[in-house]
Write a protein that holds these residues in place. Structure first.
Motif, PDB file in Angstrom:
ATOM      1  N   VAL A   1       6.962 -14.475  -3.024  1.00 39.71           N
ATOM      2  CA  VAL A   1       5.805 -13.782  -2.461  1.00 39.71           C
ATOM      3  C   VAL A   1       4.892 -13.304  -3.589  1.00 39.71           C
ATOM      4  O   VAL A   1       5.349 -12.679  -4.549  1.00 39.71           O
ATOM      5  CB  VAL A   1       6.249 -12.576  -1.607  1.00 39.71           C
ATOM      6  N   THR A   2       3.618 -13.604  -3.468  1.00 42.04           N
ATOM      7  CA  THR A   2       2.624 -13.104  -4.418  1.00 42.04           C
ATOM      8  C   THR A   2       2.141 -11.748  -3.919  1.00 42.04           C
ATOM      9  O   THR A   2       1.591 -11.643  -2.815  1.00 42.04           O
ATOM     10  CB  THR A   2       1.431 -14.067  -4.527  1.00 42.04           C
ATOM     11  N   CYS A   3       2.347 -10.703  -4.721  1.00 48.11           N
ATOM     12  CA  CYS A   3       2.030  -9.367  -4.226  1.00 48.11           C
ATOM     13  C   CYS A   3       1.485  -8.478  -5.339  1.00 48.11           C
ATOM     14  O   CYS A   3       1.644  -8.763  -6.528  1.00 48.11           O
ATOM     15  CB  CYS A   3       3.268  -8.720  -3.598  1.00 48.11           C
ATOM     16  N   GLU A   4       0.842  -7.412  -4.909  1.00 51.75           N
ATOM     17  CA  GLU A   4       0.337  -6.390  -5.824  1.00 51.75           C
ATOM     18  C   GLU A   4       0.430  -5.038  -5.139  1.00 51.75           C
ATOM     19  O   GLU A   4       0.494  -4.944  -3.911  1.00 51.75           O
ATOM     20  CB  GLU A   4      -1.112  -6.681  -6.221  1.00 51.75           C
ATOM     21  N   VAL A   5       0.449  -3.978  -5.945  1.00 49.27           N
ATOM     22  CA  VAL A   5       0.570  -2.616  -5.424  1.00 49.27           C
ATOM     23  C   VAL A   5      -0.806  -1.967  -5.400  1.00 49.27           C
ATOM     24  O   VAL A   5      -1.543  -2.003  -6.393  1.00 49.27           O
ATOM     25  CB  VAL A   5       1.532  -1.774  -6.283  1.00 49.27           C
ATOM     26  N   ASP A   6      -1.159  -1.377  -4.250  1.00 55.13           N
ATOM     27  CA  ASP A   6      -2.396  -0.616  -4.108  1.00 55.13           C
ATOM     28  C   ASP A   6      -2.025   0.833  -3.823  1.00 55.13           C
ATOM     29  O   ASP A   6      -1.489   1.143  -2.748  1.00 55.13           O
ATOM     30  CB  ASP A   6      -3.251  -1.168  -2.961  1.00 55.13           C
ATOM     31  N   VAL A   7      -2.276   1.713  -4.774  1.00 58.94           N
ATOM     32  CA  VAL A   7      -1.982   3.134  -4.600  1.00 58.94           C
ATOM     33  C   VAL A   7      -3.248   3.828  -4.114  1.00 58.94           C
ATOM     34  O   VAL A   7      -4.288   3.766  -4.771  1.00 58.94           O
ATOM     35  CB  VAL A   7      -1.486   3.774  -5.913  1.00 58.94           C
ATOM     36  N   LEU A   8      -3.161   4.488  -2.957  1.00 59.81           N
ATOM     37  CA  LEU A   8      -4.320   5.109  -2.339  1.00 59.81           C
ATOM     38  C   LEU A   8      -4.083   6.601  -2.139  1.00 59.81           C
ATOM     39  O   LEU A   8      -2.947   7.065  -2.050  1.00 59.81           O
ATOM     40  CB  LEU A   8      -4.613   4.471  -0.968  1.00 59.81           C
TER      41      LEU A   8
ATOM     42  N   LEU B   1      -4.534   3.011   6.334  1.00 60.06           N
ATOM     43  CA  LEU B   1      -4.036   1.632   6.302  1.00 60.06           C
ATOM     44  C   LEU B   1      -5.022   0.669   6.950  1.00 60.06           C
ATOM     45  O   LEU B   1      -5.280  -0.420   6.422  1.00 60.06           O
ATOM     46  CB  LEU B   1      -2.686   1.549   7.020  1.00 60.06           C
ATOM     47  N   LEU B   2      -5.581   1.065   8.084  1.00 60.02           N
ATOM     48  CA  LEU B   2      -6.522   0.183   8.783  1.00 60.02           C
ATOM     49  C   LEU B   2      -7.792  -0.023   7.967  1.00 60.02           C
ATOM     50  O   LEU B   2      -8.330  -1.138   7.916  1.00 60.02           O
ATOM     51  CB  LEU B   2      -6.851   0.767  10.158  1.00 60.02           C
ATOM     52  N   ARG B   3      -8.269   1.030   7.322  1.00 61.93           N
ATOM     53  CA  ARG B   3      -9.474   0.880   6.496  1.00 61.93           C
ATOM     54  C   ARG B   3      -9.203  -0.022   5.299  1.00 61.93           C
ATOM     55  O   ARG B   3     -10.042  -0.868   4.935  1.00 61.93           O
ATOM     56  CB  ARG B   3      -9.976   2.247   6.012  1.00 61.93           C
ATOM     57  N   HIS B   4      -8.021   0.104   4.699  1.00 63.89           N
ATOM     58  CA  HIS B   4      -7.687  -0.760   3.566  1.00 63.89           C
ATOM     59  C   HIS B   4      -7.532  -2.204   4.032  1.00 63.89           C
ATOM     60  O   HIS B   4      -7.910  -3.138   3.299  1.00 63.89           O
ATOM     61  CB  HIS B   4      -6.398  -0.277   2.898  1.00 63.89           C
ATOM     62  N   ALA B   5      -6.987  -2.388   5.214  1.00 68.52           N
ATOM     63  CA  ALA B   5      -6.877  -3.739   5.762  1.00 68.52           C
ATOM     64  C   ALA B   5      -8.258  -4.355   5.973  1.00 68.52           C
ATOM     65  O   ALA B   5      -8.456  -5.552   5.736  1.00 68.52           O
ATOM     66  CB  ALA B   5      -6.103  -3.703   7.078  1.00 68.52           C
ATOM     67  N   GLU B   6      -9.209  -3.536   6.383  1.00 71.42           N
ATOM     68  CA  GLU B   6     -10.594  -4.015   6.515  1.00 71.42           C
ATOM     69  C   GLU B   6     -11.155  -4.398   5.154  1.00 71.42           C
ATOM     70  O   GLU B   6     -11.783  -5.453   4.998  1.00 71.42           O
ATOM     71  CB  GLU B   6     -11.461  -2.927   7.151  1.00 71.42           C
ATOM     72  N   ASP B   7     -10.912  -3.546   4.158  1.00 69.06           N
ATOM     73  CA  ASP B   7     -11.433  -3.807   2.810  1.00 69.06           C
ATOM     74  C   ASP B   7     -10.868  -5.105   2.234  1.00 69.06           C
ATOM     75  O   ASP B   7     -11.573  -5.839   1.527  1.00 69.06           O
ATOM     76  CB  ASP B   7     -11.099  -2.639   1.880  1.00 69.06           C
ATOM     77  N   LYS B   8      -9.607  -5.376   2.519  1.00 72.22           N
ATOM     78  CA  LYS B   8      -8.949  -6.576   1.975  1.00 72.22           C
ATOM     79  C   LYS B   8      -9.070  -7.779   2.905  1.00 72.22           C
ATOM     80  O   LYS B   8      -8.556  -8.852   2.586  1.00 72.22           O
ATOM     81  CB  LYS B   8      -7.466  -6.285   1.709  1.00 72.22           C
ATOM     82  N   ASP B   9      -9.735  -7.598   4.042  1.00 68.14           N
ATOM     83  CA  ASP B   9      -9.864  -8.664   5.035  1.00 68.14           C
ATOM     84  C   ASP B   9      -8.485  -9.206   5.397  1.00 68.14           C
ATOM     85  O   ASP B   9      -8.258 -10.420   5.467  1.00 68.14           O
ATOM     86  CB  ASP B   9     -10.757  -9.794   4.510  1.00 68.14           C
TER      87      ASP B   9
ATOM     88  N   VAL C   1       0.838  -1.201   0.000  1.00 68.12           N
ATOM     89  CA  VAL C   1       0.000   0.000   0.000  1.00 68.12           C
ATOM     90  C   VAL C   1       0.872   1.249   0.000  1.00 68.12           C
ATOM     91  O   VAL C   1       1.720   1.428   0.884  1.00 68.12           O
ATOM     92  CB  VAL C   1      -0.938   0.009   1.224  1.00 68.12           C
ATOM     93  N   ILE C   2       0.649   2.092  -0.992  1.00 68.78           N
ATOM     94  CA  ILE C   2       1.371   3.366  -1.109  1.00 68.78           C
ATOM     95  C   ILE C   2       0.336   4.482  -1.069  1.00 68.78           C
ATOM     96  O   ILE C   2      -0.596   4.506  -1.883  1.00 68.78           O
ATOM     97  CB  ILE C   2       2.184   3.438  -2.410  1.00 68.78           C
ATOM     98  N   ILE C   3       0.495   5.378  -0.121  1.00 64.28           N
ATOM     99  CA  ILE C   3      -0.466   6.467   0.061  1.00 64.28           C
ATOM    100  C   ILE C   3       0.129   7.761  -0.476  1.00 64.28           C
ATOM    101  O   ILE C   3       1.189   8.219  -0.020  1.00 64.28           O
ATOM    102  CB  ILE C   3      -0.829   6.619   1.553  1.00 64.28           C
ATOM    103  N   ASP C   4      -0.548   8.339  -1.457  1.00 67.54           N
ATOM    104  CA  ASP C   4      -0.108   9.592  -2.084  1.00 67.54           C
ATOM    105  C   ASP C   4       1.379   9.559  -2.455  1.00 67.54           C
ATOM    106  O   ASP C   4       2.198  10.293  -1.890  1.00 67.54           O
ATOM    107  CB  ASP C   4      -0.370  10.781  -1.145  1.00 67.54           C
ATOM    108  N   PRO C   5       1.772   8.713  -3.416  1.00 66.43           N
ATOM    109  CA  PRO C   5       3.192   8.656  -3.792  1.00 66.43           C
ATOM    110  C   PRO C   5       3.649  10.003  -4.354  1.00 66.43           C
ATOM    111  O   PRO C   5       2.875  10.721  -4.996  1.00 66.43           O
ATOM    112  CB  PRO C   5       3.224   7.572  -4.882  1.00 66.43           C
TER     113      PRO C   5
END
Length: 279
Positions: free
Chosen positions: A215-222, A233-241, A188-192
């Motif tokens: 590691v299987t990974c993807e980038v989420d830019v928020l 970060l906590l809200r995104h963690a909720e969204d992704k369970d 997770v990258i917030i406002d790069p």
């Protein structure tokens, strides 16, 4: 790479059960050894003039700390004996001003420390000292577990808070045993930054490094849609369970975070799932 030496430090029976359950689960997951340091804390504040201190009260406080450490040792031994893992339990007495040295002496040789969330109902005054001692004095990664919230199996979804800092990179490297078992890791990258070196591919080099470790990974830019980074970060963690979060700790000085707040302190206050931190 795997975790083979785990350590938890407990100082209060009210908050001890969750980290003990967590370290036992991780010991089974990684076939590791779970050590527990049971601290009886002498909260006497010694003045510069020892003669001015009431020796009777000091002796009573010391005796109580010894009783507390013995009770914690009995609790930890009983719990871990039922969990079916390799473990060891040590009890010690520590003055409240000397907690960092005692934690560092044990924590510097472990692969991962497991500690209770230092803020919230039931937390004690020394919980914050334990976290900072682990991160700064022992240099070990710390898995912070909120009360009654444990990671009982390999995480399926993991969220990494990535800002290209040395602290974040340290946390990623020290969390690899978890990341390699996850089904998906979200970087997770917030406002790069618009003019950063990775502006065309934010998080790309980190994902490349992780992929080479399987590691299987993807980038989420928020976007920073909430006032605090920790809340995003906590809200995104909720969204992704997500089962756990990974982030660097104390990118600013502890003094600044104590006065003005910061992502680390806010996360320690608001976390609702295990968080792995490293400095």
């Amino acid at each position: 790479m795997s975790y083979k030496s785990l350590l938890t430090v407990i100082s209060d029976p009210e908050t001890a059960q969750t980290p003990l359950q967590q370290i036992a689960a991780l010991a089974r997951l990684f076939d590791a050894h779970a050590d527990t340091l049971c601290l009886g804390v002498d909260r006497t504040q010694m003045g510069l003039d020892y003669g001015a201190t009431n020796s009777v009260l000091w002796q009573q406080s010391l005796e109580q700390a010894r009783k507390d450490s013995k009770s914690l040792k009995e609790l930890a031994t009983a719990m871990l004996s039922r969990e079916g893992c390799n473990f060891g339990v040590v009890d010690e007495v520590s003055p409240i001003g000397d907690i960092a040295r005692n934690v560092a002496r044990h924590g510097r040789f472990c692969d991962l420390m497991v500690l209770a969330k230092p803020y919230g109902p039931g937390s004690t005054r020394e919980d914050d000292d334990l976290i900072e001692a682990a991160l700064f004095q022992s240099a070990a990664p710390v898995l912070v577990v909120p009360q009654n919230t444990t990671l009982d199996a390999a995480p399926r979804q993991v969220v990494i808070g990535w800002n290209e800092s040395a602290e974040a990179l340290s946390a990623v490297r020290k969390s690899l045993p978890f990341l390699q078992t996850a089904e998906m890791v979200h970087v997770v990258i917030i406002d790069p930054p618009r003019h950063g070196t990775d502006r065309s591919d934010p998080g790309g080099r980190l994902c490349q490094m992780l992929a080479r470790h399987g590691v299987t990974c993807e980038v989420d830019v928020l976007t920073k849609s909430l006032p605090r980074t920790a809340d995003v970060l906590l809200r995104h963690a909720e969204d992704k369970d997500a089962d756990m979060l990974v982030m660097g700790a104390y990118g600013h000085s502890r003094f600044r975070e104590a006065l003005l707040g910061g992502a680390t302190r806010h996360m320690l206050q608001q976390a609702n799932r295990p968080v792995l931190m490293a400095h």
